[in-house]
Every structure is written in C-alpha cells, then in structure tokens.
Scaffold this active site. Structure first.
Site, PDB file in Angstrom:
ATOM      1  N   GLU A   9       1.265  -0.976   0.220  1.00  0.00           N
ATOM      2  CA  GLU A   9      -0.201   0.332  -0.009  1.00  0.00           C
ATOM      3  C   GLU A   9       1.121   1.411  -0.028  1.00  0.00           C
ATOM      4  O   GLU A   9       1.591   1.506   0.271  1.00  0.00           O
ATOM      5  CB  GLU A   9      -1.357  -0.049   1.132  1.00  0.00           C
ATOM      6  CG  GLU A   9      -2.088   0.912   1.131  1.00  0.00           C
ATOM      7  CD  GLU A   9      -1.625   2.070   1.443  1.00  0.00           C
ATOM      8  OE1 GLU A   9      -2.160   3.073   1.154  1.00  0.00           O
ATOM      9  OE2 GLU A   9      -0.542   2.288   2.682  1.00  0.00           O
ATOM     10  N   CYS A  98      -1.807  -6.937   7.214  1.00  0.00           N
ATOM     11  CA  CYS A  98      -1.120  -5.521   7.594  1.00  0.00           C
ATOM     12  C   CYS A  98      -0.723  -5.344   8.722  1.00  0.00           C
ATOM     13  O   CYS A  98      -1.505  -5.084   9.508  1.00  0.00           O
ATOM     14  CB  CYS A  98      -2.590  -4.189   6.744  1.00  0.00           C
ATOM     15  SG  CYS A  98      -1.523  -2.511   6.350  1.00  0.00           S
ATOM     16  N   LYS A 139      -3.684 -13.840   2.549  1.00  0.00           N
ATOM     17  CA  LYS A 139      -1.924 -13.017   2.390  1.00  0.00           C
ATOM     18  C   LYS A 139      -1.699 -13.280   4.465  1.00  0.00           C
ATOM     19  O   LYS A 139      -2.954 -12.133   4.681  1.00  0.00           O
ATOM     20  CB  LYS A 139      -1.371 -12.223   2.228  1.00  0.00           C
ATOM     21  CG  LYS A 139       0.119 -11.721   2.814  1.00  0.00           C
ATOM     22  CD  LYS A 139       0.602 -10.810   1.408  1.00  0.00           C
ATOM     23  CE  LYS A 139       2.106 -10.472   2.226  1.00  0.00           C
ATOM     24  NZ  LYS A 139       1.996  -9.387   1.838  1.00  0.00           N
ATOM     25  N   GLY A 200       9.282 -12.559   2.299  1.00  0.00           N
ATOM     26  CA  GLY A 200      10.094 -11.413   3.441  1.00  0.00           C
ATOM     27  C   GLY A 200      11.414 -11.857   3.586  1.00  0.00           C
ATOM     28  O   GLY A 200      12.248 -12.675   3.451  1.00  0.00           O
TER      29      GLY A 200
END
EC number: 1.3.1.-
Length: 327
Positions: A9, A98, A139, A200
C-alpha cells in the site's frame, strides 16, 4: 514455481506494477489493499486502485492481476468480492497481514490473526459467495505479537476455502525487521494442504536460495526486494530453470525511471508526483550505488519541469494536457 509481486500500500500502484512487470519473471501481481467497511464499493474505486481490471485484468506486459480486500465483516467482504468478480477480477485475495497501526486499530489486517475463528468465517463466506471459477487466496503474517496461533490461523484460511496462502514470515510486532522466520513457512506448509508462498527478506538471488532451502517451498512473493532490484524475479526464474541471466545494469534501469516518471506525471498532481519518484529512487539505492547521484539531485527538487530535465525525458504535450484535465 510461481513468483508474485507483493501488494504494498502506498508503493506498488498500477504505475510500479506496470514498470516492474515489464522487466519479466513475475507470474502475477496484487493490488494495494481495497479497504471494505460497510458497503459495496463503486466501480470508480477499482478504476483508481485496480485500473488493470478494465484491460483484461493484466498489466501492459500481460501479467495477471489479483484484487485484494481488507476488512473484518464477512458478508461485506463477500459482497465486494462478488462485485469485483463482475468487473473481471480473475482471483480475489484477502489481506490478513497489514501491520499498519491505523489499519489494525480499525480491525483490519494483522490484528485479525488474534481471531482464527473470524478468519475462517471471512474466508468461508467470501468463498461461498464468489463464483466457483474465481479462486480465493489469502496473505497472513505469523501472528500479531507472537507465533502461538500461526498454524491455527493458516488452517483456518485453508479450511475456509483459500486456494493459496502467502506467509509473510514475521509477526505484526516484528514489522519489517530482519530476520524473516522462513522455518515457520515450512511448518505452515506441513500443516495445510494448499500451496504456500514464502514472503519476507528476499533481496538477492542468494537470499532466495536460502529461503527455499529453509522454507522448503518453491513459491515466492517478492516485495521490497523486487522494488529495490527490479530484475530480481527475472534472475530467480532463470536460476530455477538452470539458466543465468546478467543482472540489470543502471543504464538499463534509467529508461524505466523515465517511464515511471511519465506515468506519475499523467496520473498525479505536480504536488505529489515528485514524491513518488523519490520514494522509488530511495529504495533503488540499496541495489544501485549509481542511484545516489540522481537521488541527491532530486532530493529537494519539486518542480516537475526541472525533474524532466534531470531525467532527460521529454514530456509529450498530450501528457501535460491530460494532467491539466485531471487537475
């Protein structure tokens, strides 16, 4: 093996999705999260956040796009997912990862990992409402402040109907601080019967090799590493096929910066376009020392015409007219 571009985002919008997928190696990408609260969002929301939907749900390079939603109301999420399907969304993705405080405070993103039962209810309702031919994916992170419920959350997603699960291998509290706990990706894959993607701390080809060895999964989602090294997916895809490709040189990247700038000029007001360019350029510093000189020249520059000159690009008159029409 599949290589995906992560939804980030405020960073990976349709402009950067377009530029990065041109480089190659990316099998699919995901929109920035579309936040759902209490109503079915209008088509204009998708025109803003997922304009590729109106071009066969693919970037200009032909890379498929998935639409990602964030929220906590199962029925509202399901209704919005169903509407997105009517607009041509080929896959719907749900965000349970998030870490942003503002998002978590409003009961969205990683905070829902505290409630595995709700995760299951959300996925089950969205899966029930979506047309059968539209896959649903999700996710997640490894948890909010600890990893105690990581496997329970993954099972809740898989048993609810998620066809794939991307695991960002850190908790919300760990944020983006290294290391990523790739060994937990292996534990998740062992627990669920659907494909798992590792996500990651993959910045280089060697990072990917170590991630695959530790996690035991071939599928990978690349985020900041791909933004900082635009040919990382291409390198990984070649290595997986037993091939070697030359790393992208700075001279090859410069035209992409120019294209990114032209698109930012077209989409954004002159007040915001320079910031987007500087944001990407700052991330490129990690992989390209040559970016430092250009970044220093642009750091305090906010005049779009002078940025045009510094980048060596000529802005077509139609772009300027389109910008005036938007303004």
């Amino acid at each position: 093996m599949q290589i995906a571009l992560a939804p980030m985002e405020g960073l990976v919008d349709e402009i950067l999705r377009d530029v990065l997928t041109r480089v190659g190696g990316i099998d699919w990408c995901v929109t920035e999260f579309i936040r759902v609260t209490e109503r079915v969002l209008p088509a204009s929301t998708y025109q803003k956040l997922a304009p590729e939907l109106f071009s066969a749900a693919r970037t200009a390079a032909g890379t498929p796009l998935r639409v990602q939603f964030l929220g906590s109301d199962p029925q509202c999420l399901a209704d919005n997912a169903a509407f997105a399907a009517t607009l041509g969304a080929p896959v719907v993705d749900l965000n349970f990862g998030c870490p942003a405080k503002t998002v978590n405070k409003s009961r969205g993103g990683a905070v829902l990992l505290k409630e595995p039962e709700l995760l299951h209810a959300i996925v089950r309702e969205v899966r029930r409402t979506l047309p059968g031919q539209i896959p649903l994916t999700a996710k997640m992170r490894l948890g909010f402040d600890n990893k105690d419920q990581a496997l329970e959350c993954a099972l809740a997603l898989a048993e609810g109907g998620a066809a794939q699960i991307v695991v960002h291998a850190r908790t919300k509290v760990e944020g983006y601080k290294p290391p990523a706990h790739w060994e937990w990706v292996a534990r998740v894959q062992e627990a669920v019967a659907v494909p798992v993607f590792a996500n990651g701390e993959v910045w280089t080809l060697d990072d990917w090799r170590r991630c695959r060895e530790v996690s035991g999964v071939d599928n990978i989602m690349l985020g900041r590493g791909l933004v900082a090294r635009p040919d990382l997916a291409r390198q990984i895809a070649a290595a997986r096929a037993g091939q070697i490709v030359s790393p992208m040189e700075w001279a090859e990247l410069r035209p992409l910066l120019g294209e990114f700038w032209l698109q930012a000029r077209r989409k954004m007001s002159p007040r915001y376009a320079p910031g987007r360019l500087k944001q990407w350029l700052a991330m490129l510093l990690r992989s390209y020392p040559q970016a430092a000189e250009l970044f220093n020249l642009l750091r305090r520059e906010n005049d779009c015409s002078r940025i045009d000159a510094l980048l060596g690009v000529e802005v077509p008159e139609r772009v300027l007219l389109e910008r005036l029409a938007v303004a």
